[in-house]
Enzyme design. Structure first.
Site, PDB file in Angstrom:
ATOM      1  N   ASP A 160      -2.454 160.608  17.426  1.00  0.00           N
ATOM      2  CA  ASP A 160      -3.003 161.681  18.248  1.00  0.00           C
ATOM      3  C   ASP A 160      -4.519 161.558  18.341  1.00  0.00           C
ATOM      4  O   ASP A 160      -5.253 162.542  18.218  1.00  0.00           O
ATOM      5  CB  ASP A 160      -2.608 163.037  17.652  1.00  0.00           C
ATOM      6  CG  ASP A 160      -2.762 164.180  18.652  1.00  0.00           C
ATOM      7  OD1 ASP A 160      -2.797 163.902  19.868  1.00  0.00           O
ATOM      8  OD2 ASP A 160      -2.852 165.339  18.222  1.00  0.00           O
ATOM      9  N   ASP A 177       9.991 181.194  28.711  1.00  0.00           N
ATOM     10  CA  ASP A 177       9.734 180.504  27.443  1.00  0.00           C
ATOM     11  C   ASP A 177      10.847 180.832  26.462  1.00  0.00           C
ATOM     12  O   ASP A 177      10.601 181.108  25.292  1.00  0.00           O
ATOM     13  CB  ASP A 177       8.374 180.896  26.874  1.00  0.00           C
ATOM     14  CG  ASP A 177       7.952 179.988  25.715  1.00  0.00           C
ATOM     15  OD1 ASP A 177       8.434 178.836  25.663  1.00  0.00           O
ATOM     16  OD2 ASP A 177       7.142 180.423  24.880  1.00  0.00           O
TER      17      ASP A 177
END
EC number: 2.7.11.1
Length: 1651
Positions: free
Chosen positions: A1515, A915
């Site tokens: 969304d 990450d």
């Protein structure tokens, strides 16, 4: 006179003035000749250490001596004598060499490029008067080219008779050395030029002490001659002022330059080596030496104290050390024609620094190791990787023989030889230590493009190699070469000439290969022989000669079809692809052998096993067909018992052991094809014994000396801990040399005889219990070393959220720390076990570029990790911070280098990040970069080929490699980290957000399908160089095999910042100190920078009462901004001006969008006028956002402040204000009776006051906040001011009393009771052209204590308070009693008024908590990203104002927002049943309820689509549809698209199950994207399942693009199915509108709908 001067110097040096600000200001003075040099030093040092302000003033020697009580150190042109050094405890350091040049002004030669040449004897005759004419025969004979042009004119001499410690005195001594006659005449003249014949005859003039003064005299004096520092002539001379060249003492022609001055210094190095720092270096005897060379000296006390604080002494000493060790210091000096010390002299000077003591303790704690030796690539990386806070290593390339000679004179701390140590050196240095560190091969190397890519390498034998060097074989297609090689290579061998590359310079590698070849070929021995300096007789077109001992590699890669012998590591470092390769050799027995790790290892092991001499082996010849025939030992040489400084010896020992034991060091060498000595048991044992015997004053110095036993560490049966052995359980003894004996059996026999069996059993049980307890205690003790009680942590503000939890600032044991608290929902038994395993792993990770793990709490539910606190936050935030206006390219590269260094360490420790992004690169207060968030990952070997589930997905798509996105098998996560690093390098280059404006799904699809990468523009290449851009491109390359390792990245970045690159000829230094230099032409990027705001509200504070500003915050941001921000900030007594929009609250309520645009226009006018006038914008208050309608401005001069007010008030009338805002009375246009416009747009009031202030500085941006009584009074004056009015105090008008004050009107006196009853006379500024503005005094509310004014009717509040939103003065709640009254809008909420409850979710904003506000249950959605720039904050204000006005039963009620960091959040109504997702998952609602909830959802979406302006949700999904206690639904999470995008990189992004295909493709979209999402929601409500369950991010994205949709149950009603399919149609124009959807669902509900 001389003795008096020395006495004054001594008094100063022993007293050492402690004036100035602690740790911040060092004042020095010195000779004028050093002004240019110190200007450069000081400028460069500011980028290395911004904590100290150094001032240098050039003065005459008498001025220097007269003010020594106020200086910290001095610079002299001459050395202080040894007697005075000893008597007064003074230490002095040779600083830099300079050349004095005899400079002339001859009009006849102005247009000539010729420089006159003079010799020593002739020069002496000129100065004592034997030669008086320019056309003297002696001068003509020395200059035959221009002799006929020399005029029959007197030579006019300019001089100074100052003698004490000046170059004039040095010139007299030099001329006396040149000419005995001059010496005699000078003595007759009482050692003055004034008493000599040229002056008596009118040709000599005393023109001044300093070089610059003499230069100016010469510019005006035709036919003049004087002595000047070459640096002054070079930098400030003209065509008429020309320096002479000379013949030196050895009779050689020389010019003034680096080589000739360093040669003069080198001639006297034996004196410096013997610690004699009092010598002059004029008239040096060397062939290359400049006759008039000299050295500047720095002098200071060697014994400071007693002192309460040694900080200033430490800072001064660090500055001196920097001069000797920083490449930028040397380079900048050379540019000005000042010449750094010879490297060996630098070492001597650095050693002398340890003689400076404060309170009897050595001031310099850092150890500087200086090494010399053969050019070896590993020595460019080892010192950089080893360097610690306490030690720094620098390595310079030199022949092995010179490295040995420097050990003899202690001219280096260590050396590296590759040709062994001849026995003669052991006679000279009985304590010489010889420690082999590594071995490498020397190979016949070729660059033949035609055969690159073929299987195998070219094969040669010794006779062919000989004939190539002799020119007998000159074509690569020669039959003898073809006969040795296979069909494939033969077919491709080109018919081209062989180009032989060789060094026409003395070289270790020349000797090794020629000696080796001479033993292999008699023909080679006869024609060329064993030599350090071979001479070839090839045709010119068949060879390339280089005189650079590092350049063979460069020539090989630059010239196709070339050939040379060169170290194997030298060709591996040339390019990523194997352009230059090592040929295989056919041995005498006919076997083919290649250079590789196996053949090298066998060569070394065979040599050692046969008792080969390590000390004097010039190289190693492989003696069998399994060993490479030519290899060499890289051996460290050092003084085993006579190093003068124990700490330095310890550093040498630690460095040597580090190279043999540290995984990073071994990996660096192994990657470059080397064989580390510790891999061989004999060499390892030998080296350990050497460390054991490494002593100072008879005491072992190595940090592991007490653990070494018979060539082992703790007998290989334990570990060395703090220089003592910690033995394995079955070993004992000081060195673990003894086996623990077992006496249990005999004891058992005795017990069986003596004690009853029952007692024996009891004893055994007791022993077992005790053993168990001890074992548990031991295990617990290990854990207790890092286990922390959660309740010991004093949590402060949140720093952000990540994929696995939230990070808080906290206090632990009095130290600021960062605490990462795991999300409770993630803590399963497996997670707990994995967490503890990872913690154990992290405890062993220690690296300066990895965030330090400090402790952990492993007990649920309070599992957390305690880490060091990184005060400057993330690289992501730094790059987006608009207040950090410029980050120099060299600093950006250094940031990348440190990040790569941290990642290399993790990879070397078997850890992959997975990450890696700019959010996970943190910066400490010194701008050091550290990798974070690598914990809670898997060890790489266990992760290859594994996929992340969507539940584990963290929204780092921008940084994720395509192979990870596409979930390929056998993923190499190391190379995936490299891809992520490429994106970070792009961010550093552009300071932009990657893929801004694209959704995560759109990014993922474009990266995989279209190979999309962030755009690189021409300006990026110009800023950061093509090499940097090339590195970015290969890091993020789609082909993982092309991506470099982090070690390769470090090497390339090191080269870009001035690091080594020894084998390719780029540099000879491996300094770990980069050259942090910013040139004059910094390219400023004009692209919009997103997310710009202060990184922290952490300020250091210092009160200033003078014009000298220095920060006490001790941050490396001074390096950048103190130099980039050239504007001097106001200090001392200043003028404070407040500007404020009155009635801002009303205007925001009237039209938020128009007020947002008006505020932007207002801010621009204020700042443009401020820049024009020359003031400074202060932060108003720490927790107050900038640009909200109020400014606190600071001016040094009152007239500038008044001009600012006048100009800005007029400019505000010229703005094209938004029409919608002009409808409001507080912004309407007004004209006077003559029709002149006097008001237009928001009314701006201004108040001024003068006085001293307190200044605090932000550690990141270096922006200053002004505060104190003066600021408070200015604010109060502003509060009583009408819109459009300017009022100032008497303290301001007093400062302009000499100007025309006719436009200033007295308003009387007020008393401010909260500042010791401070009385202020106030005045109004009547602005020309705006006289029509009439205010009738000032605007008071309940102000009291007002006197002597007919205009002041009311009273003034008696206290100064700060409201949470506006800035309140007084207790009466009226809008205009506030500055920044925009903060009083009804939708702005004070965070302290909210009672925060439990966490109830994580959304696209960040974390959602339940709360209570005014006894109402609310949901508080706190942004993860708290650093919002001014533009975004204004947009946020406008949007929250608009959204708070929306009212519909099926959209969530927006109550308001909190706008102050660190609690920026939105507050909405609370919905008791949570999300629709939760309801359908847990309650399984009936069909009618499902249709009802879908119908209500559609109504809410329809309302958003019909609003003005239209709101597209983007969304829509069940988690963003909330359900109240009555099972009614409301749409949530709409608006704030920009902030959501910024926050999404810090939160989970999930899968794009509900995302329309046009968004995934990155296309423009309409409100129909919400219709698509609603179709997926219909299916989800229908089935009570999650769409695309079990599919990963990329599969979902690709399925949606390819038309796949969730499978519809067979029993689904037809009308529902039809509507659902229409909603999720791939083409937007085929989807229904929300009105159509509402109608369809209404029909399904029928007459029984209950809404």
């Amino acid at each position: 006179m001389k003795s008096i001067g020395i006495f004054v110097v001594a008094l100063w040096l022993t007293h050492f003035c402690d004036g100035g600000q602690l740790g911040a200001r060092i004042y020095s003075s010195g000779s004028e000749s050093s002004v240019l040099l110190f200007d450069q030093y000081i400028n460069k040092y500011a980028f290395t250490n911004g904590d100290v302000k150094i001032i240098y003033e050039g003065k005459s020697i008498f001025e220097i001596l007269s003010e020594t009580y106020v200086t910290d150190f001095n610079i002299f042109d001459r050395a202080i004598s040894q007697d005075n050094l000893d008597m007064f405890q003074i230490v002095q350091f040779p600083l830099a060499g300079q050349a004095i040049v005899m400079t002339y002004n001859l009009p006849e030669l102005v247009n000539s490029s010729y420089r006159l040449v003079i010799d020593r004897e002739t020069l002496g005759k000129i100065w004592y008067g034997a030669i008086s004419k320019w056309n003297d025969t002696a001068i003509q004979n020395l200059n035959p080219t221009v002799g006929h042009l020399l005029p029959d004119t007197d030579i006019i001499l300019g001089y100074s008779d100052d003698y004490i410690m000046t170059i004039s005195g040095l010139i007299k001594m030099a001329l006396s050395s040149f000419s005995p006659e001059f010496d005699t005449e000078l003595k007759y003249a009482n050692n003055t030029f004034n008493g000599m014949n040229p002056t008596k005859n009118g040709r000599g003039h005393n023109i001044g002490e300093t070089s610059t003064v003499r230069l100016e005299w010469l510019k005006k004096t035709s036919y003049g001659l004087t002595y000047i520092n070459y640096a002054d002539v070079y930098n400030n001379g003209t065509d008429s002022t020309v320096p002479m060249n000379m013949y030196n003492k050895a009779g050689y022609f020389v010019e003034p330059n680096l080589v000739s001055v360093q040669a003069a210094m080198s001639d006297f190095k034996i004196f410096y080596a013997n610690n004699n720092s009092t010598i002059d270096i004029y008239d040096a005897p060397g062939n290359k030496s400049w006759p008039l060379a000299y050295v500047n000296y720095l002098g200071c006390s060697s014994a400071f104290g007693p002192m309460a604080d040694c900080t200033r002494t430490i800072q001064m000493t660090n500055f001196i050390a920097w001069i000797y060790t920083n490449d930028a210091a040397s380079e900048s000096a050379i540019e000005l024609q000042f010449y750094p010390l010879d490297k060996t002299l630098q070492k001597v000077a650095i050693d002398n620094l340890y003689n400076i003591k404060c309170n009897n303790i050595a001031v310099l704690s850092q150890q500087y190791l200086i090494g010399f030796g053969a050019p070896i690539s590993v020595m460019s990386l080892w010192p950089n990787s080893w360097t610690t806070v306490a030690s720094t290593a620098r390595y310079y390339s030199a022949p092995s023989s010179q490295a040995l000679e420097l050990q003899e004179t202690y001219g280096a701390d260590f050396g590296i030889t590759v040709t062994g140590v001849p026995n003669t050196y052991f006679n000279k240095m009985p304590d010489l230590g010889v420690m082999p560190l590594a071995a490498f091969t020397i190979v016949p190397a070729y660059n033949i493009p035609a055969i690159n890519g073929t299987n195998g390498t070219l094969i040669l034998d010794y006779e062919i190699i000989t004939d190539i060097y002799l020119g007998i074989i000159n074509n690569w297609n020669d039959s003898r070469i073809r006969a040795l090689n296979g069909i494939e290579i033969n077919r491709k061998l080109p018919n081209v000439s062989i180009t032989v590359i060789y060094q026409a310079v003395s070289s270790d590698y020349n000797f090794m290969f020629t000696d080796f070849m001479s033993k292999k070929s008699p023909k080679f021995a006869k024609k060329i022989g064993s030599t350090y300096f071979p001479i070839l007789t090839l045709p010119n077109n068949s060879m390339i000669i280089t005189t650079d001992i590092y350049d063979v590699g460069n020539q090989l890669i630059s010239n196709s079809n070339s050939f040379a012998f060169w170290p194997y590591f030298g060709i591996t470092m040339l390019s990523r692809q194997p352009t230059v390769q090592a040929a295989s050799i056919r041995t005498e027995k006919g076997n083919i052998i290649s250079s590789n790790s196996t053949t090298l290892e066998k060569a070394i092991n065979n040599f050692i096993s046969k008792g080969g001499s390590i000390e004097d082996a010039p190289y190693i010849m492989g003696e069998n067909d399994e060993s490479w025939p030519l290899s060499a030992l890289m051996t460290m040489i050092y003084r085993q018992s006579t190093i003068h400084y124990a700490a330095k010896a310890a550093a040498v020992a630690d460095f040597a052991y580090w190279t043999q034991s540290n995984p990073t060091a071994i990996n660096i060498a192994t990657i470059q094809g080397m064989y580390v000595a510790s891999n061989n048991p004999t060499l390892k044992s030998r080296n350990l014994n050497l460390l054991k015997n490494f002593v100072v004053d008879g005491e072992p110095i190595s940090s592991i000396a007490n653990c070494i036993y018979q060539g082992t560490i703790c007998s290989d049966m334990g570990t060395c801990n703090n220089n003592s052995c910690l033995c394995n359980s079955y070993r004992k003894g000081i060195y673990c040399e003894n086996i623990v004996s077992s006496s249990g059996e005999s004891i058992g026999i005795i017990l069986a005889i003596v004690i009853p069996v029952s007692f024996v059993i009891c004893c055994i049980i007791i022993v077992l219990v005790i053993a168990l307890i001890v074992s548990i205690r031991l295990h617990q003790r290990v854990e207790d070393e890092w286990e922390v009680d959660f309740h010991e942590l004093d949590f402060m503000e949140s720093l952000g959220s990540g994929g696995s939890g939230e990070v808080f600032k906290a206090m632990w044991k009095g130290t600021e720390v960062a605490v990462k608290k795991l999300v409770n929902s993630n803590i399963t038994k497996d997670a707990e076990r994995n967490f503890k395993q990872e913690i154990h792993r992290m405890t062993s990770l220690r690296h300066p570029n990895v965030v330090l793990f400090m402790a952990a709490s492993t007990r649920p539910p309070n599992m957390c990790i305690v880490m060091e606190f990184m005060s400057l936050g993330s690289l992501y935030d730094l790059l987006g911070n608009e207040l950090v206006t410029e980050i120099p390219p060299v600093l950006r590269i250094r940031i990348a280098y440190q990040a790569a260094k941290g990642m290399h360490f993790l990879h070397s420790s078997d850890i992959v990040h997975r990450d890696l992004k700019s959010l996970n690169l943190l910066l400490d207060s010194k701008w050091n970069v550290k990798v974070s968030d690598f914990g809670l990952t898997k060890i790489k070997d266990n992760n290859k080929g594994k996929s992340s589930t969507k539940e584990d997905s963290v929204c780092s798509i921008q940084w994720t490699a395509p192979e990870v996105l596409s979930e390929k098998q056998d993923i190499d996560y190391i190379l995936a980290d490299v891809y992520s690093f490429g994106i970070i390098m792009w961010e550093l280059m552009t300071r932009l957000r990657p893929y801004i404006g694209l959704s995560p799904a759109a990014i993922a699809v474009a990266v995989i399908r279209d190979n999309l990468r962030p755009e690189i523009q021409e300006e990026d290449i110009n800023l950061m160089s093509s090499d940097y851009v090339e590195l970015v491109n290969i890091c993020w390359h789609k082909d993982t095999m092309i991506r470099p390792s982090f070690l390769e990245i470090m090497t390339k970045l090191s080269t870009l910042i001035g690091g080594s690159g020894i084998t390719t000829g780029t540099s000879t230094s491996s300094s770990n100190q980069s050259s942090d230099y910013i040139g004059p032409n910094i390219i400023t990027r004009t692209k919009n920078i997103h997310n710009n705001d202060e990184t922290k509200n952490s300020f250091g504070s210092t009160t200033y009462g003078s014009n000298t500003i220095s920060s006490s915050s001790n941050t490396e941001s001074d390096k950048i901004l103190s130099k980039l921000n050239k504007k001097k900030i106001p200090t001392g007594e200043v003028i404070i001006v407040f500007t404020d929009i009155i009635s801002a609250e009303q205007l925001w309520h009237h039209n938020p969008l128009a007020m947002k645009n008006a505020t932007v226009l207002y801010n621009a006018v204020i700042r443009e006028t401020l820049d024009k006038i020359g003031g400074y914008e202060s932060f108003i208050y720490k927790d107050h956002n900038s640009g909200e309608g109020s400014f606190c401005l600071v001016f040094q001069e009152a007239i500038d402040a008044i001009d600012f007010c006048s100009i800005s008030q007029k400019k505000l009338l010229e703005i094209d204000w938004p029409e919608e805002l002009l409808d409001h009375p507080a912004a309407a246009s007004e004209k006077d009776i003559n029709g002149t416009m006097i008001f237009a747009g928001p009314r701006v009031r201004m108040g001024l006051h003068a006085g001293t202030v307190k200044i605090m500085q932000d550690p990141v941006t270096r922006r200053y906040e002004y505060s104190g009584v003066t600021v408070n009074i200015a604010a109060k004056i502003t509060m009583m001011t009408h819109g459009g009015q300017v009022i100032m105090s008497e303290q301001v008008t007093d400062k302009i009393s000499n100007n025309d004050c006719s436009n200033i009107k007295s308003l009387g006196q007020i008393e401010i009771t909260d500042t010791n009853n401070y009385k202020v006379n106030i005045f109004e500024l009547r602005i020309e052209g705006l006289i029509g503005r009439f205010f009738g005094g000032v605007a008071f509310y309940n102000y009291d204590s007002v006197t002597e004014s007919t205009d002041l009717d009311d009273t003034y509040p008696d206290s100064l308070n700060f409201s949470t939103n506006g800035i309140l003065y007084g207790g009466i709640k009226q809008e205009n009693e506030y500055l920044s009254s925009a903060g009083l809008c009804r939708w702005i909420i004070n965070y302290d008024d909210i009672q925060i409850g439990k966490q109830i979710g994580v959304g696209s904003y960040g974390i959602v908590n339940m709360g209570k506000w005014k006894n109402i249950n609310v949901a508080v959605k706190k942004f993860v990203k708290q650093k919002i720039d001014e533009k975004q904050m204004l947009e946020f204000r406008a949007e929250i104002a608009f959204l708070s006005q929306l009212r519909h039963p099926h959209i969530i009620l927006m109550i308001g927002a909190c706008l102050k960091r660190p609690n920026i959040c939105i507050v909405t109504e609370f919905m008791g049943n949570g999300s629709l997702r939760n309801v359908i998952k847990t309650t399984k609602p009936e069909w009618k309820l499902k249709i009802k909830m879908l119908y209500q959802t559609a109504l809410g979406i329809g309302y958003l689509h019909n609003s003005d302006p239209i709101i597209i949700h983007r969304d829509i999904k069940p988690s963003n549809i909330l359900v109240d206690d009555s099972m009614n639904v409301k749409i949530a999470d709409f608006g704030f698209a920009r902030i959501k995008e910024e926050n999404s990189v810090m939160t989970r992004c999930g899968t794009p199950c509900w995302t329309a295909p046009e968004i995934i493709r990155g296309e423009k979209y309409t409100e129909k994207v919400d219709v698509f999402s609603f179709g997926i929601v219909m299916w989800e409500v229908l089935t009570c399942k999650e769409p695309f369950s079990g599919c990963n991010f990329m599969k979902v994205s690709m399925d949606i693009l390819e038309g796949a949709r969730p499978q519809i149950p067979s029993d689904c009603p037809i009308d529902f199915t039809k509507l659902m399919k229409q909603c999720w149609h791939a083409k937007p124009d085929k989807r229904p509108s929300m009105e159509d959807v509402i109608m369809g669902l209404n029909d399904m509900l029928g007459p029984e709908k209950s809404l």
